[in-house]
Write a protein that holds these residues in place. Structure first.
Motif, PDB file in Angstrom:
ATOM      1  N   ALA A   1      40.549 -46.955 -11.085  1.00 34.71           N
ATOM      2  CA  ALA A   1      40.757 -47.809 -12.256  1.00 34.71           C
ATOM      3  C   ALA A   1      40.323 -49.233 -11.959  1.00 34.71           C
ATOM      4  CB  ALA A   1      42.233 -47.803 -12.662  1.00 34.71           C
ATOM      5  N   GLY A   2      39.973 -49.928 -13.007  1.00 33.91           N
ATOM      6  CA  GLY A   2      39.646 -51.339 -12.911  1.00 33.91           C
ATOM      7  C   GLY A   2      40.895 -52.197 -13.047  1.00 33.91           C
TER       8      GLY A   2
ATOM      9  N   VAL B   1      43.696 -49.379  -0.384  1.00 35.54           N
ATOM     10  CA  VAL B   1      42.786 -49.160  -1.502  1.00 35.54           C
ATOM     11  C   VAL B   1      41.395 -49.617  -1.082  1.00 35.54           C
ATOM     12  CG1 VAL B   1      44.580 -49.477  -3.285  1.00 35.54           C
ATOM     13  CG2 VAL B   1      43.131 -51.399  -2.659  1.00 35.54           C
ATOM     14  N   SER B   2      40.412 -49.079  -1.763  1.00 28.52           N
ATOM     15  CA  SER B   2      39.048 -49.569  -1.579  1.00 28.52           C
ATOM     16  C   SER B   2      38.519 -49.909  -2.961  1.00 28.52           C
ATOM     17  CB  SER B   2      38.176 -48.513  -0.903  1.00 28.52           C
ATOM     18  OG  SER B   2      38.098 -47.344  -1.697  1.00 28.52           O
ATOM     19  N   LYS B   3      37.500 -50.740  -2.975  1.00 26.75           N
ATOM     20  CA  LYS B   3      36.940 -51.112  -4.273  1.00 26.75           C
ATOM     21  C   LYS B   3      35.445 -50.866  -4.268  1.00 26.75           C
ATOM     22  CE  LYS B   3      36.379 -56.075  -3.422  1.00 26.75           C
ATOM     23  NZ  LYS B   3      36.737 -57.407  -3.873  1.00 26.75           N
ATOM     24  N   SER B   4      34.961 -50.582  -5.452  1.00 24.50           N
ATOM     25  CA  SER B   4      33.523 -50.398  -5.628  1.00 24.50           C
ATOM     26  C   SER B   4      33.126 -51.119  -6.904  1.00 24.50           C
ATOM     27  CB  SER B   4      33.182 -48.908  -5.697  1.00 24.50           C
ATOM     28  OG  SER B   4      33.911 -48.286  -6.723  1.00 24.50           O
ATOM     29  N   PRO B   5      31.905 -51.637  -6.950  1.00 23.58           N
ATOM     30  CA  PRO B   5      31.475 -52.387  -8.132  1.00 23.58           C
ATOM     31  C   PRO B   5      31.391 -51.489  -9.355  1.00 23.58           C
ATOM     32  CG  PRO B   5      29.805 -52.456  -6.386  1.00 23.58           C
ATOM     33  CD  PRO B   5      30.904 -51.609  -5.906  1.00 23.58           C
ATOM     34  N   ASN B   6      31.724 -52.078 -10.473  1.00 25.23           N
ATOM     35  CA  ASN B   6      31.576 -51.410 -11.762  1.00 25.23           C
ATOM     36  C   ASN B   6      30.090 -51.448 -12.111  1.00 25.23           C
ATOM     37  OD1 ASN B   6      31.339 -50.839 -14.507  1.00 25.23           O
ATOM     38  ND2 ASN B   6      33.251 -51.867 -15.040  1.00 25.23           N
TER      39      ASN B   6
ATOM     40  N   LEU C   1      28.762 -55.838 -12.933  1.00 28.50           N
ATOM     41  CA  LEU C   1      28.783 -56.040 -11.485  1.00 28.50           C
ATOM     42  C   LEU C   1      29.758 -57.123 -11.029  1.00 28.50           C
ATOM     43  CD1 LEU C   1      25.001 -55.533 -10.689  1.00 28.50           C
ATOM     44  CD2 LEU C   1      26.881 -53.900 -10.463  1.00 28.50           C
ATOM     45  N   ARG C   2      30.345 -57.845 -11.974  1.00 29.66           N
ATOM     46  CA  ARG C   2      31.367 -58.829 -11.620  1.00 29.66           C
ATOM     47  C   ARG C   2      32.729 -58.156 -11.432  1.00 29.66           C
ATOM     48  NH1 ARG C   2      31.128 -62.253 -16.746  1.00 29.66           N
ATOM     49  NH2 ARG C   2      30.856 -60.144 -17.472  1.00 29.66           N
TER      50      ARG C   2
END
Length: 143
Positions: free
Chosen positions: A49-50, A78-83, A87-88
Motif C-alpha cells: 500500500a501507499g 518494511v521495504s518500499k518501492s517507487p510507484n 515516481l515521487r
C-alpha cells in the motif's frame, strides 16, 4: 440514554485507557509499539500500500504514516518501492523480518488478553469482542 450507564461507560473507558497505557509501557511485547503494530497489521492483511492508503485506513495524517513507515524501513520490517505512476510516491510492503516481528508481537498480545479473560466464558468473550468492534466502528464513522 440512561445517565447512570453513560457515566459508568465514561469512567470505565478512562480506566481502560489508563490500564492499557500501563501495560503497553512495560514493553513486554518486543520491538514494536502500537502504531508500528497497526501499520504492519495493515500491510500484512491488505498487502502492499501507499502512504495515502495507509493514512486513510489508519485514520492518520500522511506525515505521521511516512515517519512510522520510515522507522519500520530502518528496522528492516518494511521495504518500499517507487510507484510507477507517480515516481515521487512509494508503495510499502512488509518484509519477512517484519512479518516475524508482527506475529511475535501479536502472539504476545493474544497471550496477555487470553490471560486477562481466562475466567470469562466463551460467550462473554465473543460478546465483548463484538461490542468492542461495534464501538470502534462507531468511532471510525464519526471521525
Amino acid at each position: 440514554m440512561d445517565k447512570e450507564s453513560l457515566q459508568l461507560i465514561e469512567l470505565e473507558m478512562a480506566v481502560l485507557v489508563r490500564r492499557l497505557t500501563t501495560i503497553a509501557s512495560k514493553k513486554t511485547n518486543g520491538n514494536l509499539d502500537r502504531a508500528a503494530y497497526l501499520l504492519l497489521h495493515q500491510l500484512s492483511i491488505k498487502g502492499t500500500a501507499g502512504v495515502k492508503t495507509l493514512a486513510f485506513e489508519l485514520q492518520l495524517d500522511i506525515s505521521t504514516v511516512s515517519r512510522q513507515a520510515a522507522a519500520l524501513e530502518q528496522k528492516g520490517y518494511v521495504s518500499k518501492s517507487p510507484n510507477p505512476l507517480d515516481l515521487r510516491a512509494y508503495f510499502y510492503q512488509i518484509t519477512e523480518s517484519g512479518k516475524k516481528e508482527w506475529m511475535k508481537y501479536k502472539q504476545a498480545r493474544l497471550d496477555k488478553i487470553s490471560e486477562l479473560l481466562s475466567e470469562w466464558s466463551d460467550e462473554e468473550r465473543k460478546n465483548f469482542g463484538q461490542l468492542l468492534k461495534k464501538f470502534n466502528d462507531e468511532i471510525k464513522g464519526k471521525i
